[in-house]
Design a protein around this motif. Structure first.
Motif, PDB file in Angstrom:
ATOM      1  N   VAL A  76      67.877  93.121  75.880  1.00  0.00           N
ATOM      2  CA  VAL A  76      67.147  92.067  76.591  1.00  0.00           C
ATOM      3  C   VAL A  76      67.461  90.745  75.911  1.00  0.00           C
ATOM      4  O   VAL A  76      67.945  90.722  74.772  1.00  0.00           O
ATOM      5  N   GLU A 123      61.839  96.443  82.959  1.00  0.00           N
ATOM      6  CA  GLU A 123      60.387  96.499  82.948  1.00  0.00           C
ATOM      7  C   GLU A 123      59.963  97.472  81.852  1.00  0.00           C
ATOM      8  O   GLU A 123      60.453  98.600  81.788  1.00  0.00           O
ATOM      9  N   HIS A 140      58.122  83.186  78.008  1.00  0.00           N
ATOM     10  CA  HIS A 140      59.349  83.838  78.458  1.00  0.00           C
ATOM     11  C   HIS A 140      59.489  83.767  79.979  1.00  0.00           C
ATOM     12  O   HIS A 140      60.298  84.498  80.557  1.00  0.00           O
ATOM     13  N   SER A 149      57.511  85.025  81.969  1.00  0.00           N
ATOM     14  CA  SER A 149      57.165  86.362  82.442  1.00  0.00           C
ATOM     15  C   SER A 149      55.646  86.506  82.430  1.00  0.00           C
ATOM     16  O   SER A 149      54.931  85.571  82.052  1.00  0.00           O
ATOM     17  N   GLN A 209      68.814  92.946  87.098  1.00  0.00           N
ATOM     18  CA  GLN A 209      68.915  92.032  85.944  1.00  0.00           C
ATOM     19  C   GLN A 209      67.645  91.919  85.115  1.00  0.00           C
ATOM     20  O   GLN A 209      67.503  91.031  84.290  1.00  0.00           O
ATOM     21  N   LYS A 210      66.683  92.840  85.348  1.00  0.00           N
ATOM     22  CA  LYS A 210      65.455  92.805  84.554  1.00  0.00           C
ATOM     23  C   LYS A 210      65.146  94.204  84.011  1.00  0.00           C
ATOM     24  O   LYS A 210      65.506  95.203  84.618  1.00  0.00           O
ATOM     25  N   LYS A 270      58.128  92.290  82.438  1.00  0.00           N
ATOM     26  CA  LYS A 270      59.580  92.303  82.658  1.00  0.00           C
ATOM     27  C   LYS A 270      60.263  91.260  81.787  1.00  0.00           C
ATOM     28  O   LYS A 270      59.709  90.196  81.539  1.00  0.00           O
ATOM     29  N   LEU A 271      61.480  91.588  81.366  1.00  0.00           N
ATOM     30  CA  LEU A 271      62.301  90.641  80.602  1.00  0.00           C
ATOM     31  C   LEU A 271      63.709  90.651  81.173  1.00  0.00           C
ATOM     32  O   LEU A 271      64.158  91.671  81.706  1.00  0.00           O
ATOM     33  N   PRO A 272      64.412  89.529  81.054  1.00  0.00           N
ATOM     34  CA  PRO A 272      65.788  89.512  81.553  1.00  0.00           C
ATOM     35  C   PRO A 272      66.700  90.395  80.704  1.00  0.00           C
ATOM     36  O   PRO A 272      66.540  90.459  79.484  1.00  0.00           O
ATOM     37  N   ILE A 273      67.636  91.051  81.371  1.00  0.00           N
ATOM     38  CA  ILE A 273      68.597  91.897  80.677  1.00  0.00           C
ATOM     39  C   ILE A 273      69.489  91.023  79.808  1.00  0.00           C
ATOM     40  O   ILE A 273      69.899  89.931  80.220  1.00  0.00           O
TER      41      ILE A 273
END
Ligand code: ADP
Length: 272
Positions: free
Chosen positions: A146, A185, A235, A237, A182-183, A254-257
């Motif tokens: 991430v 969880e 973030h 999020s 692209q996320k 969730k965070l971006p990959i």
């Protein structure tokens, strides 16, 4: 409206100026009210552990210290109250630093599977003492990268898994990952007491607790989820929660990959 008429134009400007000033004053009043309420809340929360420690120490001074057994018992209790006070002050500092933007975020690419493993290792004993199991929903052999602030995300996972343990009497705590466009969880699921629907919205407010005595008994400060919320906001999020009373809760975010070191090296090579 005839804006070419200079008098009308001036009148309009004066009018708008009034509206804007009024709004500014209203905002300031709200901020002032918030500050006052916050100070009152903080003082109240600080009082609890201070009063408790004071009580034990004064009882010891008044003679309870003569008895070796009682002495130990009261000293232990005073120590626990002071530990709670310490955690509370730490949490308050963290919260205020995040709120004022004093803490700069350090974004990097890291493997979140490791983050969760570290949290599980850290909390395993606590869970075991309550006969609870903490585990991943399935084995994650491959890393999941991430792009986020690794230290702060550790804190988020720590707070969510600690809560899962605090508010669960039997069953297990399961952490899982789901990858969608692209996320990533991250979900923390427990089989605990759950949260009544009418309180779901408020649990992210500072010092809000569904069950005050349970939270305090477990050393809760009522700030854990407020900290989680703020970190995730930094973030871009947010935390989601699903909960059923007496069944359990799922907290997720969730965070971006991100990219693995190998991928980043590959990109760098291609750009050369
Ligand atoms: P606390 O220090 O009281 O745990 P938090 O901000 O972490 O403070 O959580 C606020 C409240 O939300 C808790 O007091 C509890 O009532 C509720 N809560 C949080 N996590 C859970 C959970 N996993 N299961 C049930 N209730 C929860």
């Amino acid at each position: 409206e005839d804006v070419s008429n200079p008098l009308k134009k001036i009148n309009r400007e004066i009018y708008n100026y009034g509206i804007n000033r009024h709004k500014e004053i209203e905002d300031l009043k709200k901020l002032e009210a918030f500050r006052r309420e916050f100070l009152a809340d903080v003082s109240h929360e600080l009082k609890t552990p201070v009063f408790a420690a004071q009580g034990f120490v004064h009882t010891l001074l008044d003679g309870a210290a003569e008895d070796k057994k009682i002495r130990k018992k009261f000293l232990k209790r005073a120590a626990r109250s002071l530990d709670n006070l310490d955690v509370l002050i730490q949490d308050l500092l963290t919260l205020s630093q995040i709120e004022t933007g004093e803490i700069k975020m350090h974004f990097e690419h890291f493997n979140i599977v490791n983050t969760v493993s570290d949290v599980i290792d850290q909390l395993e004993n606590k869970a075991e003492r309550k006969d609870l199991l903490i585990r991943f929903d399935k084995p994650y052999k491959d890393p999941i990268f991430v792009y986020a602030d690794a230290e702060r995300i550790y804190r988020v996972v720590m707070n969510l898994v600690s809560n899962a343990i605090k508010y669960t009497d039997e069953g297990e705590i399961v952490v899982g990952f789901e990858i969608t466009d692209q996320k990533v969880e991250v979900a923390v699921k427990d089989t605990g007491v759950g949260i009544p629907p009418e309180h779901l919205k408020r649990i992210f407010e500072r010092f809000f607790r569904v069950d005050k005595s349970r939270s305090k008994e477990k050393g809760g400060t009522g700030l854990g989820l407020a900290i989680v919320k703020h970190i995730l906001e930094a973030h871009d999020s947010k935390v989601s929660v699903l909960s059923t009373v007496n069944k359990g809760s799922i907290f997720s975010f969730k965070l971006p990959i991100g990219q693995s070191t190998a991928e980043m090296e590959e990109d760098a090579r291609r750009e050369m």
